[in-house]
Enzyme design. Structure first.
Site, mmCIF file in Angstrom:
data_model
loop_
_atom_site.group_PDB
_atom_site.id
_atom_site.type_symbol
_atom_site.label_atom_id
_atom_site.label_comp_id
_atom_site.label_asym_id
_atom_site.label_seq_id
_atom_site.Cartn_x
_atom_site.Cartn_y
_atom_site.Cartn_z
ATOM 1 N N HIS A 1 -2.638 1.170 -0.571
ATOM 2 C CA HIS A 1 -2.864 1.457 -1.998
ATOM 3 C C HIS A 1 -3.565 0.267 -2.670
ATOM 4 O O HIS A 1 -4.430 0.450 -3.526
ATOM 5 C CB HIS A 1 -1.541 1.735 -2.714
ATOM 6 C CG HIS A 1 -0.926 3.072 -2.390
ATOM 7 N ND1 HIS A 1 -1.612 4.254 -2.478
ATOM 8 C CD2 HIS A 1 0.338 3.401 -1.993
ATOM 9 C CE1 HIS A 1 -0.812 5.263 -2.143
ATOM 10 N NE2 HIS A 1 0.375 4.768 -1.840
ATOM 11 N N TYR B 1 2.950 16.623 -0.423
ATOM 12 C CA TYR B 1 3.063 15.693 0.705
ATOM 13 C C TYR B 1 2.489 16.311 1.992
ATOM 14 O O TYR B 1 1.767 15.662 2.739
ATOM 15 C CB TYR B 1 4.530 15.280 0.903
ATOM 16 C CG TYR B 1 4.661 14.110 1.835
ATOM 17 C CD1 TYR B 1 4.415 12.817 1.384
ATOM 18 C CD2 TYR B 1 4.994 14.290 3.178
ATOM 19 C CE1 TYR B 1 4.500 11.728 2.243
ATOM 20 C CE2 TYR B 1 5.081 13.214 4.046
ATOM 21 C CZ TYR B 1 4.838 11.939 3.568
ATOM 22 O OH TYR B 1 4.907 10.860 4.429
ATOM 23 N N HIS C 1 1.632 0.974 4.431
ATOM 24 C CA HIS C 1 1.316 2.091 3.534
ATOM 25 C C HIS C 1 0.993 1.566 2.126
ATOM 26 O O HIS C 1 -0.027 1.912 1.534
ATOM 27 C CB HIS C 1 2.520 3.046 3.500
ATOM 28 C CG HIS C 1 2.369 4.182 2.544
ATOM 29 N ND1 HIS C 1 2.094 5.459 2.945
ATOM 30 C CD2 HIS C 1 2.452 4.232 1.181
ATOM 31 C CE1 HIS C 1 2.012 6.257 1.894
ATOM 32 N NE2 HIS C 1 2.231 5.526 0.805
ATOM 33 N N GLU C 2 1.880 0.712 1.615
ATOM 34 C CA GLU C 2 1.678 0.230 0.243
ATOM 35 C C GLU C 2 0.448 -0.660 0.147
ATOM 36 O O GLU C 2 -0.284 -0.624 -0.839
ATOM 37 C CB GLU C 2 2.926 -0.521 -0.251
ATOM 38 C CG GLU C 2 4.157 0.357 -0.418
ATOM 39 C CD GLU C 2 3.947 1.533 -1.375
ATOM 40 O OE1 GLU C 2 3.206 1.403 -2.353
ATOM 41 O OE2 GLU C 2 4.538 2.615 -1.123
ATOM 42 N N GLU D 1 -2.249 9.903 -2.104
ATOM 43 C CA GLU D 1 -1.533 9.471 -0.898
ATOM 44 C C GLU D 1 -2.351 9.638 0.387
ATOM 45 O O GLU D 1 -1.937 9.166 1.443
ATOM 46 C CB GLU D 1 -0.219 10.244 -0.758
ATOM 47 C CG GLU D 1 0.829 9.901 -1.807
ATOM 48 C CD GLU D 1 1.214 8.426 -1.806
ATOM 49 O OE1 GLU D 1 1.326 7.833 -0.724
ATOM 50 O OE2 GLU D 1 1.380 7.857 -2.906
HETATM 51 ZN ZN LIG Z 1 2.075 5.912 -1.276
#
Ligand SMILES: [Zn+2]
Length: 448
Positions: free
Chosen positions: A244, A381, A240-241, A269
């Site tokens: 980014h 979210y 996930h990171e 996100e």
């Molecule tokens: Zn994130």
């Protein structure tokens, strides 16, 4: 007799837990909300939600309420079927059909034991940290037509930190740099996150300043002289990171202000939640896994299926609980002088399929997001998850490593950064307005 005792104890614990924070916290929250409304009115807004939502994707509070209500309604069928399974289990175990909120988490956990054949300890043995990292880098390079070159013999702040240059695979243009600082050490920041070091932009002489970012984590490096093993949630978190990071280095916005991760909150996100899906599909998960004593032996397809199944099991009920709190957040920040406890008591059975609020509890007393940081934007979210599911199902699900689709996503969705309206970016990429249906259908298919 024992079951009766356990049932009573479960209720007592649920009530005590539901009173966490107490009435004082609810009073503080009500006061906070009134001050927020006052603040928004000074700036010319009708209420706080209008002020907080104006710069975000939905634009208005009304749109969010409609979104949450529609989500709740569309999930009702699957959530009802899930609830019937839990009720049956309760009758089987306790001979008692009365089902309350105190039973929900307990019976979800019990049902998971029957429905998912997964040994978490055994799964971990397939994720040596070095293998996860190299597989993850390969997936991102293959999918997005990127090339990562490790730069050796360069001064960094610790000898476990690695640095890479990022290139466009076909043009060989330099796109940016990233640092991997993922191993734990004393005194280091304790969370997994991405920090941007430099934003990209077009300089006045026509050259580009390239972006740079660092991914920080706390992975163990070695265990008994071997590469340490990661738990599956740690694998997902890293993936996930790192998404980014790729979003950051793919950015081609003209101005630094719109580069990096300076993105509209609901949009930031979406790419990372979309890419988390690669951690639940055999073809990509096998690329990041290998038994620690023989890395040629990757994780089995059955184990991949079980991981996905565990993620989606009882998704309808879990999402409805989240929707309830998001509705409360949205209603109190868009209307004045709402009695929060009365509101939850009224909404609870409507959203949770007739199950009343557990007598004596007050969920708002221990819901930190509503108090600070996510006030009026708790919906974010769920919103991002719905958009991510639409992108995944429409463009990637059947061909996870399709570079053509990946490159198109990189150019159309990642490259603009914050320089374009996010809804326009996604609508343009999908060729239509985003839809709730892929999210509802995927959860309906996998939740039982
Ligand atoms: Zn994130």
């Amino acid at each position: 007799m024992l079951l009766q005792f356990l049932s009573t104890a479960r209720k007592q614990i649920a009530v005590a837990y539901g009173q966490k924070g107490g009435k004082d916290n609810v009073a503080i929250l009500e006061n906070l909300v009134q001050l927020r409304h006052k603040f928004a009115k000074l700036l010319g807004y009708t209420n706080y939600a209008d002020f907080a939502i104006e710069p975000r994707m939905p634009k208005t509070s009304r749109k969010i309420l409609e979104f949450l209500e529609e989500m709740s309604e569309q999930l009702s069928d699957v959530a009802n079927r899930e609830l019937n399974i839990l009720k049956d289990l309760k009758i089987k175990e306790e001979g008692n059909a009365q089902f309350g909120m105190e039973d929900l988490l307990y019976y979800i956990k019990r049902a998971e034991e029957f429905k998912v054949d997964l040994d978490v300890g055994e799964i971990k043995q397939y994720f040596p940290v070095g293998l996860v990292i190299s597989g993850m880098l390969k997936i991102f390079q293959d999918l997005f037509a990127l090339r990562f070159d490790e730069i050796k013999d360069v001064d960094v702040w610790h000898d476990t930190v690695r640095v890479f240059s990022v290139w466009d695979a076909s043009s060989s243009d330099l796109l940016g740099y990233f640092f991997l600082d993922i191993f734990s050490r004393e005194g280091k920041y304790a969370h997994t996150c991405v920090v941007t070091l430099q934003n990209g932009c077009l300089c006045s002489n026509g050259t580009r300043k390239v972006p740079a970012a660092v991914i920080l984590s706390q992975c163990p490096k070695e265990f008994d002289g071997n590469s340490a093993l990661l738990r599956f949630p740690e694998v997902v978190r890293l993936f996930h990171e790192f998404s980014h990071v790729v979003h950051h280095v793919s950015n081609r916005a003209t101005f630094s202000r719109f580069s990096g991760l300076r993105l509209e909150g609901d949009f930031a996100e979406i790419p990372s939640l979309l890419l988390e899906n690669w951690c639940y599909e055999s073809i990509s998960l096998k690329m990041m896994s290998g038994f620690h004593q023989d890395i040629t032996k990757s994780i089995s397809s059955e184990a991949c299926q079980s991981l996905k199944r565990r993620r989606d099991l009882f998704a309808g009920l879990k999402m409805k609980q989240e929707i309830l709190l998001c509705l409360v957040d949205q209603i109190i920040h868009s209307s004045e002088n709402v009695d929060i406890d009365d509101l939850i008591k009224d909404l609870h059975p409507k959203v949770m399929l007739g199950i009343p609020l557990l007598e004596g509890t007050s969920p708002a007393s221990s819901f930190p997001r509503i108090a600070f940081g996510y006030d009026a934007v708790c919906y974010s979210y769920i919103w991002s998850e719905v958009f991510a599911a639409d992108l995944f199902v429409s463009k990637f699900k059947d061909d996870l490593l399709n570079q053509h689709a990946g490159l198109r996503f990189r150019n159309k969705v990642l490259a603009p950064g914050g320089s374009k309206d996010p809804l326009e970016i996604i609508t343009d990429y999908l060729g239509r307005e985003p839809s709730l249906q892929p999210f509802i259908q995927s959860r309906t298919r996998n939740s039982l």
